[in-house]
Design a protein around this motif. Sequence first.
Motif, PDB file in Angstrom:
ATOM      1  N   ALA A 172       0.832  -1.210   0.000  1.00 41.77           N
ATOM      2  CA  ALA A 172       0.000   0.000   0.000  1.00 41.77           C
ATOM      3  C   ALA A 172       0.866   1.261   0.000  1.00 41.77           C
ATOM      4  O   ALA A 172       0.562   2.249  -0.686  1.00 41.77           O
ATOM      5  N   ALA A 173       1.954   1.247   0.781  1.00 40.35           N
ATOM      6  CA  ALA A 173       2.849   2.412   0.824  1.00 40.35           C
ATOM      7  C   ALA A 173       3.512   2.643  -0.530  1.00 40.35           C
ATOM      8  O   ALA A 173       3.630   3.781  -0.997  1.00 40.35           O
ATOM      9  N   LEU A 174       3.954   1.595  -1.174  1.00 35.66           N
ATOM     10  CA  LEU A 174       4.587   1.732  -2.482  1.00 35.66           C
ATOM     11  C   LEU A 174       3.597   2.229  -3.515  1.00 35.66           C
ATOM     12  O   LEU A 174       3.957   3.022  -4.402  1.00 35.66           O
ATOM     13  N   GLN A 176       1.218   4.271  -2.976  1.00 38.22           N
ATOM     14  CA  GLN A 176       0.999   5.695  -2.728  1.00 38.22           C
ATOM     15  C   GLN A 176       2.249   6.540  -2.990  1.00 38.22           C
ATOM     16  O   GLN A 176       2.229   7.750  -2.793  1.00 38.22           O
ATOM     17  N   GLY A 177       3.334   5.887  -3.408  1.00 33.55           N
ATOM     18  CA  GLY A 177       4.564   6.623  -3.678  1.00 33.55           C
ATOM     19  C   GLY A 177       5.393   6.903  -2.449  1.00 33.55           C
ATOM     20  O   GLY A 177       6.355   7.688  -2.515  1.00 33.55           O
ATOM     21  N   LEU A 178       5.083   6.282  -1.312  1.00 34.62           N
ATOM     22  CA  LEU A 178       5.839   6.495  -0.082  1.00 34.62           C
ATOM     23  C   LEU A 178       7.114   5.656  -0.109  1.00 34.62           C
ATOM     24  O   LEU A 178       7.216   4.677  -0.863  1.00 34.62           O
ATOM     25  N   PRO A 179       8.097   6.007   0.677  1.00 35.05           N
ATOM     26  CA  PRO A 179       9.350   5.237   0.700  1.00 35.05           C
ATOM     27  C   PRO A 179       9.132   3.826   1.218  1.00 35.05           C
ATOM     28  O   PRO A 179       8.270   3.584   2.074  1.00 35.05           O
ATOM     29  N   ASP A 180       9.936   2.887   0.709  1.00 32.43           N
ATOM     30  CA  ASP A 180       9.854   1.487   1.123  1.00 32.43           C
ATOM     31  C   ASP A 180      10.677   1.315   2.388  1.00 32.43           C
ATOM     32  O   ASP A 180      11.916   1.250   2.352  1.00 32.43           O
ATOM     33  N   ALA A 181       9.976   1.213   3.534  1.00 30.34           N
ATOM     34  CA  ALA A 181      10.675   1.130   4.812  1.00 30.34           C
ATOM     35  C   ALA A 181      11.448  -0.179   4.943  1.00 30.34           C
ATOM     36  O   ALA A 181      12.494  -0.230   5.604  1.00 30.34           O
ATOM     37  N   LEU A 182      10.968  -1.245   4.316  1.00 27.86           N
ATOM     38  CA  LEU A 182      11.629  -2.541   4.451  1.00 27.86           C
ATOM     39  C   LEU A 182      12.874  -2.661   3.577  1.00 27.86           C
ATOM     40  O   LEU A 182      13.551  -3.692   3.610  1.00 27.86           O
ATOM     41  N   SER A 183      13.189  -1.609   2.833  1.00 28.24           N
ATOM     42  CA  SER A 183      14.397  -1.660   2.006  1.00 28.24           C
ATOM     43  C   SER A 183      15.651  -1.322   2.796  1.00 28.24           C
ATOM     44  O   SER A 183      16.766  -1.471   2.295  1.00 28.24           O
ATOM     45  N   VAL A 184      15.485  -0.860   4.048  1.00 30.23           N
ATOM     46  CA  VAL A 184      16.631  -0.502   4.883  1.00 30.23           C
ATOM     47  C   VAL A 184      16.562  -1.301   6.180  1.00 30.23           C
ATOM     48  O   VAL A 184      15.543  -1.899   6.521  1.00 30.23           O
TER      49      VAL A 184
END
Length: 242
Positions: A172-174, A176-184
Amino acid sequence: MDRRETAALLAYIGRLDPRTIRTDPGEARDQLAQWHELLSNEDDDVPMATTHGWDARVVARRHIRTSPYQILPADVVRPWVSYRRDRLARHSDPTPPVDPDDQVAWTAALVSTRRAVAAGTAQPEQARAITTGRDGVDPKLKARLREIGSCIPPAARASLAPYRPARAAREAALAQGLPDALSVRCEWCLAQPGEPCRRRRIGPDDGARGTTPRATPHPGRLDLAAAQQGQQTEQAQQTAVA
């Protein structure tokens, strides 16, 4: 191998090894009957030749070249048994083109294919290897994935959302164009990239008593992902300007 083929094989062997020649008509008839009885069998008939690598004359010639002993029917039967065993070991039963609910037809199709492979009239069906990595993906599958966007249909993805809340929140975050928190990596719960954040329960001795996955990442992880996304965007813009 029929009687005429057996006689032809004995004539070929006699040209290579005169010791096997029987000049007396009675002895020649008995020799032919013996070889035909041992080479022909309802369950395991030794053929003269097949289209896939078997030839009784080649086997006989190899024995005569390498062995000082006179050839016997067993010297032809044993290589044939090894030939059949090797082919069946390399064969993986393909799915028969029959109704799987018809057990009789299904079994008959499998048996027919195995017999053809063992008899040398059909090639063994090799199991397809599992390909890994991006280079091993079928180009047609790549095109299909680009067309539909995902290998999971949208209806199935929506049905799975309640059972994997962290994945659903990330998607859902992706969207909406929000940053991918699980990428870090999360600096609070030490969750590695790709893993969801965890809620730690601290005991009286300041030790972790247990951890449970969180549906949403920690705020600090979101801030770190946003900062990393901003840096990547800035670098992309600088590269484009340069």
